[in-house]
Design an enzyme around this catalytic site. Structure first.
Site, PDB file in Angstrom:
ATOM      1  N   CYS A 110     -18.544  27.017-116.933  1.00 31.56           N
ATOM      2  CA  CYS A 110     -19.209  26.528-118.159  1.00 31.56           C
ATOM      3  C   CYS A 110     -18.285  26.649-119.368  1.00 31.56           C
ATOM      4  O   CYS A 110     -18.745  26.941-120.480  1.00 31.56           O
ATOM      5  CB  CYS A 110     -20.522  27.245-118.422  1.00 31.56           C
ATOM      6  SG  CYS A 110     -21.733  26.980-117.125  1.00 31.56           S
ATOM      7  N   HIS A 145     -18.305  29.742-123.800  1.00 28.20           N
ATOM      8  CA  HIS A 145     -19.211  29.224-122.768  1.00 28.20           C
ATOM      9  C   HIS A 145     -19.992  28.068-123.408  1.00 28.20           C
ATOM     10  O   HIS A 145     -20.307  28.108-124.608  1.00 28.20           O
ATOM     11  CB  HIS A 145     -20.155  30.359-122.377  1.00 28.20           C
ATOM     12  CG  HIS A 145     -21.040  30.083-121.205  1.00 28.20           C
ATOM     13  ND1 HIS A 145     -22.112  29.239-121.271  1.00 28.20           N
ATOM     14  CD2 HIS A 145     -21.023  30.563-119.938  1.00 28.20           C
ATOM     15  CE1 HIS A 145     -22.729  29.210-120.107  1.00 28.20           C
ATOM     16  NE2 HIS A 145     -22.076  30.001-119.259  1.00 28.20           N
ATOM     17  N   ASP A 185     -22.275  36.134-128.926  1.00 27.99           N
ATOM     18  CA  ASP A 185     -22.708  35.909-127.549  1.00 27.99           C
ATOM     19  C   ASP A 185     -22.311  37.173-126.769  1.00 27.99           C
ATOM     20  O   ASP A 185     -21.142  37.363-126.438  1.00 27.99           O
ATOM     21  CB  ASP A 185     -22.011  34.665-126.999  1.00 27.99           C
ATOM     22  CG  ASP A 185     -22.317  34.440-125.527  1.00 27.99           C
ATOM     23  OD1 ASP A 185     -22.955  35.316-124.906  1.00 27.99           O
ATOM     24  OD2 ASP A 185     -21.885  33.407-124.991  1.00 27.99           O
ATOM     25  N   GLN A 228     -21.558  38.849-121.782  1.00 26.44           N
ATOM     26  CA  GLN A 228     -20.629  39.575-120.901  1.00 26.44           C
ATOM     27  C   GLN A 228     -20.265  40.940-121.472  1.00 26.44           C
ATOM     28  O   GLN A 228     -19.387  41.616-120.933  1.00 26.44           O
ATOM     29  CB  GLN A 228     -19.351  38.746-120.672  1.00 26.44           C
ATOM     30  CG  GLN A 228     -19.576  37.421-119.984  1.00 26.44           C
ATOM     31  CD  GLN A 228     -20.013  37.565-118.516  1.00 26.44           C
ATOM     32  OE1 GLN A 228     -19.892  38.629-117.905  1.00 26.44           O
ATOM     33  NE2 GLN A 228     -20.525  36.488-117.946  1.00 26.44           N
ATOM     34  N   LYS A 234     -27.956  39.237-115.939  1.00 22.12           N
ATOM     35  CA  LYS A 234     -26.571  39.697-115.820  1.00 22.12           C
ATOM     36  C   LYS A 234     -26.467  41.213-115.949  1.00 22.12           C
ATOM     37  O   LYS A 234     -25.384  41.767-115.888  1.00 22.12           O
ATOM     38  CB  LYS A 234     -25.709  39.032-116.896  1.00 22.12           C
ATOM     39  CG  LYS A 234     -25.504  37.530-116.696  1.00 22.12           C
ATOM     40  CD  LYS A 234     -24.561  36.983-117.738  1.00 22.12           C
ATOM     41  CE  LYS A 234     -24.585  35.469-117.814  1.00 22.12           C
ATOM     42  NZ  LYS A 234     -23.941  34.803-116.693  1.00 22.12           N
TER      43      LYS A 234
HETATM   44  C1  LIG Z   1     -20.324  34.324-122.111  1.00 20.97           C
HETATM   45  C2  LIG Z   1     -21.588  33.690-121.644  1.00 20.97           C
HETATM   46  N1  LIG Z   1     -22.402  33.125-122.534  1.00 20.97           N
HETATM   47  C3  LIG Z   1     -23.564  32.553-122.187  1.00 20.97           C
HETATM   48  C4  LIG Z   1     -23.948  32.497-120.880  1.00 20.97           C
HETATM   49  C5  LIG Z   1     -25.241  31.842-120.539  1.00 20.97           C
HETATM   50  O1  LIG Z   1     -26.117  32.735-119.935  1.00 20.97           O
HETATM   51  P1  LIG Z   1     -27.507  32.207-119.324  1.00 20.97           P
HETATM   52  O2  LIG Z   1     -27.147  31.122-118.364  1.00 20.97           O
HETATM   53  O3  LIG Z   1     -28.081  33.399-118.676  1.00 20.97           O
HETATM   54  O4  LIG Z   1     -28.301  31.702-120.466  1.00 20.97           O
HETATM   55  C6  LIG Z   1     -23.132  33.054-119.896  1.00 20.97           C
HETATM   56  C7  LIG Z   1     -23.493  32.964-118.463  1.00 20.97           C
HETATM   57  O5  LIG Z   1     -22.673  32.752-117.613  1.00 20.97           O
HETATM   58  C8  LIG Z   1     -21.932  33.672-120.294  1.00 20.97           C
HETATM   59  O6  LIG Z   1     -21.117  34.237-119.396  1.00 20.97           O
END
Ligand SMILES: Cc1ncc(COP(=O)(O)O)c(C=O)c1O
Length: 435
Positions: free
Chosen positions: A389, A146, A223, A226, A249
């Site tokens: 993203c 992401h 990260d 998910q 989430k």
């Molecule tokens: C794998 C992953 N990393 C990071 C993020 C970023 O999360 P946030 O926008 O809540 O900071 C997301 C959100 O879609 C994600 O799915």
């Protein structure tokens, strides 16, 4: 909610219906159809218990934390720190002080990257020397990240002269432990990767990557956006150094996220943001910073959000994270089986039999992903369309965009079956059939 974890079995349909009734937003019709919300990977819905917890706090206890000596300030501070302890327990942290509140996962990942950048510019004194990186050093990510776990590392490389490298993905969008381990060596200083991909649903081979990183003295940053909401997570067992995830989430509010880090690392990492609430002494020339977590929590804090996130954690714990995972894996398999029977649909992600999470991204041949989601939306079915993203990953797959259906504790088999039936109609509707 009456569901209580007693087994690791998937939730029964009756249990899911019980859970679903806790989510007022899911009771509505959208475009004349009952809402089938299959976009929890982007943001999850919130149960009454979480909404009530935040409201109750705001109606009774709300005040700025760690400041006033009055009763509400003390109640708020207790609630805020209790919330931290709840999240720490949920992820297996060694102590609540290892949990730093952030705005979201993106903020948490930036905190680590810019903390290392500050250390590399000499901030943080001798304690921070372990973080210093520069030309000749390497930061390793994967091609599937992401943007939240890619762009901050690109910036860190640009600021320090270190080199950004990445584990390549294969034609299905997955990457292997072997490919990652082959790229980890004495020059590697940071390895940052998603526990579960938000596009492919791939579950990362954490132990192999962590073993290689540790053997080479590199920091590991997970990260967990998910994974924390969807499966048991034990940060100590995983052996990682940092983990980041977002409240919104995992049935919690917007505006709050978590950075977990090993205590000795957090106490040595220079802060990313500075200001009130994170200092011990300030003169006109110089400031001394508090230990973690306060050194990273400058300014007035998201207290009601922390309280609500802790309630979300308790809600998930009552269901049981093993059961959450089993439920979503069951639904993902139902989606995969159903999509396999639809001509012209290509699913990205691990091959059959390889572990994956409860989200499925797919391409419908001859139909743009945005048209796919609009067609589904017209039947009250919410999915996400776009590059999620993850532009480099989509570029590598030769796709501009995909559609993604993602599940959670309130997703029913009926939601999935309605989704599958609608996807089955799409190519004919848009005149994209092979005939
Ligand atoms: C794998 C992953 N990393 C990071 C993020 C970023 O999360 P946030 O926008 O809540 O900071 C997301 C959100 O879609 C994600 O799915």
């Amino acid at each position: 909610m009456t569901v209580v974890a007693t087994t690791d079995q998937p939730l029964t349909e009756a249990e899911v219906e019980t859970i679903k009734r806790d989510f007022p937003i899911l009771a509505q019709d959208v475009n004349g159809y009952p809402l089938a919300y299959l976009d929890s990977g982007a943001t999850a819905e919130r149960p009454t218990q979480v909404l009530d917890a935040e409201r109750r706090f705001l109606e009774h206890d709300n005040a700025a934390v760690h400041r006033g000596a009055h009763t509400l300030a003390a109640l708020s501070t207790d609630a805020y720190e209790d919330a931290r302890a709840t999240v720490a327990r949920f992820i297996g942290a060694a102590a609540p002080t290892e949990v730093v509140w952030t705005a979201n996962a993106t903020d948490a990942l930036n905190l680590v990257a810019y903390g290392i950048a500050n250390a590399s510019r000499g901030r943080g004194g001798v304690d921070a020397e372990r973080f210093r990186i520069g030309p000749g050093d390497e930061i390793l990510v994967t091609e599937a990240e992401h943007h939240a776990n890619l762009v901050p590392w690109q910036e860190l490389a640009a600021l320090t002269g270190a080199t950004l490298r990445w584990v390549p993905v294969r034609d299905d969008g997955t990457w292997t432990a072997e490919d990652a381990v082959a790229l980890i060596g004495p020059a590697t200083r940071v390895v940052a990767f998603a526990h579960v991909s938000n596009v492919t649903g791939m579950v990362a081979p954490v132990s192999a990557v962590v073993a290689a990183a540790r053997a080479n003295g590199a920091l590991t940053v997970l990260d967990a956006c998910q994974s924390a909401p969807h499966r048991p997570l034990d940060v100590q067992q995983l052996g990682i150094d940092f983990a980041a995830f977002s409240g919104h989430k995992m049935l919690g509010p917007n505006g709050i996220g978590v950075l977990w880090g090993r205590a000795e690392l957090l106490d040595a990492l220079p802060p990313f943001r500075t200001g009130g609430s994170m200092i011990t002494t300030v003169t006109m020339e110089h400031s001394e910073f508090m230990p973690a977590p306060e050194r990273f929590e400058a300014g007035t804090q998201p207290v009601s959000q922390a309280v609500a996130l802790a309630e979300a954690v308790r809600y998930l714990e009552r269901i049981g994270m093993h059961r959450v995972r089993a439920h979503e894996e069951h639904l993902a398999q139902r989606m995969l089986d159903g999509l396999a029977a639809v001509p012209g649909v290509r699913v990205v992600g691990p091959p059959a039999g390889v572990p994956r999470s409860g989200l499925v991204s797919f391409d419908v041949d001859g139909v743009h992903a945005h048209d796919v989601s609009q067609y589904l939306d017209a039947q009250g079915i919410a999915v996400r369309s776009g590059h999620h993203c993850a532009q480099p990953l989509h570029r590598r797959l030769g796709l501009v965009a995909t559609s993604r259906a993602s599940t959670y504790v309130y997703t029913t088999e009926q939601d999935v079956d309605r989704f599958l039936a609608a996807v089955g109609e799409i190519r004919a509707y848009f005149g994209a059939t092979d005939a």
